[in-house]
Design a protein around this motif. Structure first.
Motif, PDB file in Angstrom:
ATOM      1  N   ILE A  15     -41.058 -13.604 -43.065  1.00  0.00           N
ATOM      2  CA  ILE A  15     -40.184 -13.086 -42.000  1.00  0.00           C
ATOM      3  C   ILE A  15     -39.337 -11.935 -42.550  1.00  0.00           C
ATOM      4  CG2 ILE A  15     -38.181 -13.639 -40.536  1.00  0.00           C
ATOM      5  CD1 ILE A  15     -39.494 -16.521 -40.294  1.00  0.00           C
ATOM      6  N   GLU A  16     -38.775 -12.127 -43.722  1.00  0.00           N
ATOM      7  CA  GLU A  16     -37.975 -11.075 -44.363  1.00  0.00           C
ATOM      8  C   GLU A  16     -38.827  -9.835 -44.629  1.00  0.00           C
ATOM      9  OE1 GLU A  16     -34.837  -8.992 -46.174  1.00  0.00           O
ATOM     10  OE2 GLU A  16     -34.786 -10.742 -44.865  1.00  0.00           O
ATOM     11  N   PHE A  17     -40.045 -10.041 -45.132  1.00  0.00           N
ATOM     12  CA  PHE A  17     -40.951  -8.930 -45.439  1.00  0.00           C
ATOM     13  C   PHE A  17     -41.280  -8.133 -44.174  1.00  0.00           C
ATOM     14  CE2 PHE A  17     -44.894  -6.787 -46.263  1.00  0.00           C
ATOM     15  CZ  PHE A  17     -44.783  -6.362 -47.583  1.00  0.00           C
ATOM     16  N   ILE A  18     -41.635  -8.833 -43.106  1.00  0.00           N
ATOM     17  CA  ILE A  18     -41.959  -8.170 -41.843  1.00  0.00           C
ATOM     18  C   ILE A  18     -40.740  -7.402 -41.318  1.00  0.00           C
ATOM     19  CG2 ILE A  18     -42.544  -8.551 -39.407  1.00  0.00           C
ATOM     20  CD1 ILE A  18     -44.338 -10.902 -40.387  1.00  0.00           C
ATOM     21  N   GLY A  19     -39.555  -8.003 -41.428  1.00  0.00           N
ATOM     22  CA  GLY A  19     -38.338  -7.321 -41.002  1.00  0.00           C
ATOM     23  C   GLY A  19     -38.119  -6.016 -41.732  1.00  0.00           C
ATOM     24  N   ARG A  20     -38.340  -6.036 -43.032  1.00  0.00           N
ATOM     25  CA  ARG A  20     -38.168  -4.810 -43.818  1.00  0.00           C
ATOM     26  C   ARG A  20     -39.239  -3.785 -43.469  1.00  0.00           C
ATOM     27  NH1 ARG A  20     -36.217  -6.452 -49.893  1.00  0.00           N
ATOM     28  NH2 ARG A  20     -34.676  -7.981 -49.254  1.00  0.00           N
ATOM     29  N   CYS A  22     -40.969  -3.394 -40.739  1.00  0.00           N
ATOM     30  CA  CYS A  22     -40.850  -2.853 -39.370  1.00  0.00           C
ATOM     31  C   CYS A  22     -39.443  -2.380 -39.038  1.00  0.00           C
ATOM     32  CB  CYS A  22     -41.264  -3.926 -38.352  1.00  0.00           C
ATOM     33  SG  CYS A  22     -43.006  -4.350 -38.447  1.00  0.00           S
ATOM     34  N   CYS A  23     -38.514  -2.474 -39.980  1.00  0.00           N
ATOM     35  CA  CYS A  23     -37.120  -2.101 -39.746  1.00  0.00           C
ATOM     36  C   CYS A  23     -36.564  -2.821 -38.518  1.00  0.00           C
ATOM     37  CB  CYS A  23     -36.958  -0.591 -39.620  1.00  0.00           C
ATOM     38  SG  CYS A  23     -37.302   0.300 -41.149  1.00  0.00           S
ATOM     39  N   GLN A  24     -36.769  -4.137 -38.491  1.00  0.00           N
ATOM     40  CA  GLN A  24     -36.288  -4.982 -37.405  1.00  0.00           C
ATOM     41  C   GLN A  24     -35.314  -6.012 -37.966  1.00  0.00           C
ATOM     42  OE1 GLN A  24     -36.795  -4.904 -34.182  1.00  0.00           O
ATOM     43  NE2 GLN A  24     -38.656  -3.701 -33.892  1.00  0.00           N
ATOM     44  N   LYS A  25     -34.303  -6.343 -37.177  1.00  0.00           N
ATOM     45  CA  LYS A  25     -33.434  -7.459 -37.559  1.00  0.00           C
ATOM     46  C   LYS A  25     -34.300  -8.702 -37.636  1.00  0.00           C
ATOM     47  CE  LYS A  25     -28.926  -6.021 -36.100  1.00  0.00           C
ATOM     48  NZ  LYS A  25     -27.632  -6.571 -35.736  1.00  0.00           N
ATOM     49  N   ARG A  26     -33.918  -9.616 -38.485  1.00  0.00           N
ATOM     50  CA  ARG A  26     -34.733 -10.816 -38.683  1.00  0.00           C
ATOM     51  C   ARG A  26     -34.777 -11.674 -37.420  1.00  0.00           C
ATOM     52  NH1 ARG A  26     -34.702  -6.953 -41.504  1.00  0.00           N
ATOM     53  NH2 ARG A  26     -34.577  -7.043 -43.757  1.00  0.00           N
ATOM     54  N   SER A  27     -33.718 -11.607 -36.622  1.00  0.00           N
ATOM     55  CA  SER A  27     -33.713 -12.320 -35.333  1.00  0.00           C
ATOM     56  C   SER A  27     -34.799 -11.759 -34.419  1.00  0.00           C
ATOM     57  CB  SER A  27     -32.345 -12.231 -34.661  1.00  0.00           C
ATOM     58  OG  SER A  27     -31.966 -10.885 -34.467  1.00  0.00           O
ATOM     59  N   ALA A  28     -34.982 -10.461 -34.439  1.00  0.00           N
ATOM     60  CA  ALA A  28     -36.032  -9.837 -33.623  1.00  0.00           C
ATOM     61  C   ALA A  28     -37.409 -10.254 -34.123  1.00  0.00           C
ATOM     62  CB  ALA A  28     -35.885  -8.317 -33.633  1.00  0.00           C
ATOM     63  N   VAL A  29     -37.569 -10.312 -35.427  1.00  0.00           N
ATOM     64  CA  VAL A  29     -38.866 -10.703 -35.997  1.00  0.00           C
ATOM     65  C   VAL A  29     -39.253 -12.103 -35.542  1.00  0.00           C
ATOM     66  CG1 VAL A  29     -40.138 -11.206 -38.133  1.00  0.00           C
ATOM     67  CG2 VAL A  29     -38.672  -9.179 -38.002  1.00  0.00           C
ATOM     68  N   VAL A  30     -38.337 -13.062 -35.651  1.00  0.00           N
ATOM     69  CA  VAL A  30     -38.696 -14.432 -35.244  1.00  0.00           C
ATOM     70  C   VAL A  30     -38.935 -14.506 -33.734  1.00  0.00           C
ATOM     71  CG1 VAL A  30     -37.650 -15.590 -37.225  1.00  0.00           C
ATOM     72  CG2 VAL A  30     -36.319 -15.322 -35.132  1.00  0.00           C
ATOM     73  N   ASN A  31     -38.247 -13.681 -32.959  1.00  0.00           N
ATOM     74  CA  ASN A  31     -38.504 -13.662 -31.521  1.00  0.00           C
ATOM     75  C   ASN A  31     -39.877 -13.065 -31.210  1.00  0.00           C
ATOM     76  OD1 ASN A  31     -36.198 -15.006 -30.578  1.00  0.00           O
ATOM     77  ND2 ASN A  31     -34.993 -13.145 -30.750  1.00  0.00           N
ATOM     78  N   PHE A  32     -40.282 -12.041 -31.944  1.00  0.00           N
ATOM     79  CA  PHE A  32     -41.630 -11.487 -31.773  1.00  0.00           C
ATOM     80  C   PHE A  32     -42.680 -12.510 -32.197  1.00  0.00           C
ATOM     81  CE2 PHE A  32     -39.631  -7.158 -32.084  1.00  0.00           C
ATOM     82  CZ  PHE A  32     -40.077  -6.686 -30.856  1.00  0.00           C
ATOM     83  N   LEU A  33     -42.437 -13.197 -33.311  1.00  0.00           N
ATOM     84  CA  LEU A  33     -43.399 -14.190 -33.798  1.00  0.00           C
ATOM     85  C   LEU A  33     -43.488 -15.377 -32.839  1.00  0.00           C
ATOM     86  CD1 LEU A  33     -42.534 -14.258 -37.613  1.00  0.00           C
ATOM     87  CD2 LEU A  33     -44.553 -13.228 -36.561  1.00  0.00           C
ATOM     88  N   HIS A  65     -48.060  -7.058 -32.023  1.00  0.00           N
ATOM     89  CA  HIS A  65     -47.546  -5.733 -31.625  1.00  0.00           C
ATOM     90  C   HIS A  65     -46.058  -5.603 -31.940  1.00  0.00           C
ATOM     91  CE1 HIS A  65     -51.395  -5.282 -29.657  1.00  0.00           C
ATOM     92  NE2 HIS A  65     -51.172  -6.407 -28.979  1.00  0.00           N
ATOM     93  N   ILE A  66     -45.688  -5.961 -33.155  1.00  0.00           N
ATOM     94  CA  ILE A  66     -44.283  -5.833 -33.569  1.00  0.00           C
ATOM     95  C   ILE A  66     -44.006  -4.348 -33.815  1.00  0.00           C
ATOM     96  CG2 ILE A  66     -42.523  -6.476 -35.260  1.00  0.00           C
ATOM     97  CD1 ILE A  66     -44.125  -9.087 -35.721  1.00  0.00           C
ATOM     98  N   PRO A  67     -43.102  -3.766 -33.049  1.00  0.00           N
ATOM     99  CA  PRO A  67     -42.852  -2.326 -33.175  1.00  0.00           C
ATOM    100  C   PRO A  67     -41.909  -1.999 -34.337  1.00  0.00           C
ATOM    101  CG  PRO A  67     -41.437  -3.232 -31.492  1.00  0.00           C
ATOM    102  CD  PRO A  67     -42.309  -4.368 -31.975  1.00  0.00           C
TER     103      PRO A  67
END
Length: 146
Positions: A15-20, A22-33, A65-67
């Motif tokens: 989750i942390e890796f994807i956040g970095r 995609c330059c997304q807050k980690r809350s956004a990453v878990v919501n996308f996942l 499709h995580i932007p």
């Protein structure tokens, strides 16, 4: 509940890796996942960790499709940036310490709470604090004075 849950560690680090990436807050990453995908990652972490984490991240980014976003806490850090494994361990310990039973719902609860933004601010030493302090802050809902 076991401490040092390697599947939880991997899930949090991914989750942390994807956040970095995609330059997304980690809350956004878990919501996308979403809960279903996080549950799948957690259940299959022992297999997924055999692959390069960048490849695993790319697969989920493409599939869901995580932007790209604008949250670049790595670039804005004035000091040495902790690696994604280090931050994954911070989340792992906090989740282990905060919940009796760990599911995707508990993982999402932590990553979508106020504490995720505090952990993601690498210009402070908050992520660096002892696990019992982080747990107490999470339970109290704010950063506590030491």
């Amino acid at each position: 509940m076991s401490k040092n849950d390697s599947a939880l560690f991997y899930t949090c680090s991914l989750i942390e890796f994807i956040g970095r990436k995609c330059c997304q807050k980690r809350s956004a990453v878990v919501n996308f996942l979403g809960e279903k995908t996080i549950s799948r990652i957690y259940r299959n972490a022992d297999i997924l960790h055999c692959e390069v984490i960048d490849s695993v991240a790319d697969r989920y980014i493409e599939l869901l499709h995580i932007p790209d976003g604008k949250f670049d806490n790595v670039a804005s850090c004035k000091y040495t940036v902790p690696d994604y494994w280090t931050i994954g361990a911070v989340y792992e310990r906090l989740i282990e310490d905060s919940f009796e039973r760990i599911t995707a719902k508990e993982i999402m609860t932590v990553f979508t709470s106020w504490i995720s933004d505090a952990i993601s601010n690498y210009n402070t030493d908050f992520y660096y604090q002892p696990r019992d302090y982080l747990k107490e802050c999470f339970q109290q809902g704010s950063i506590l004075m030491i």
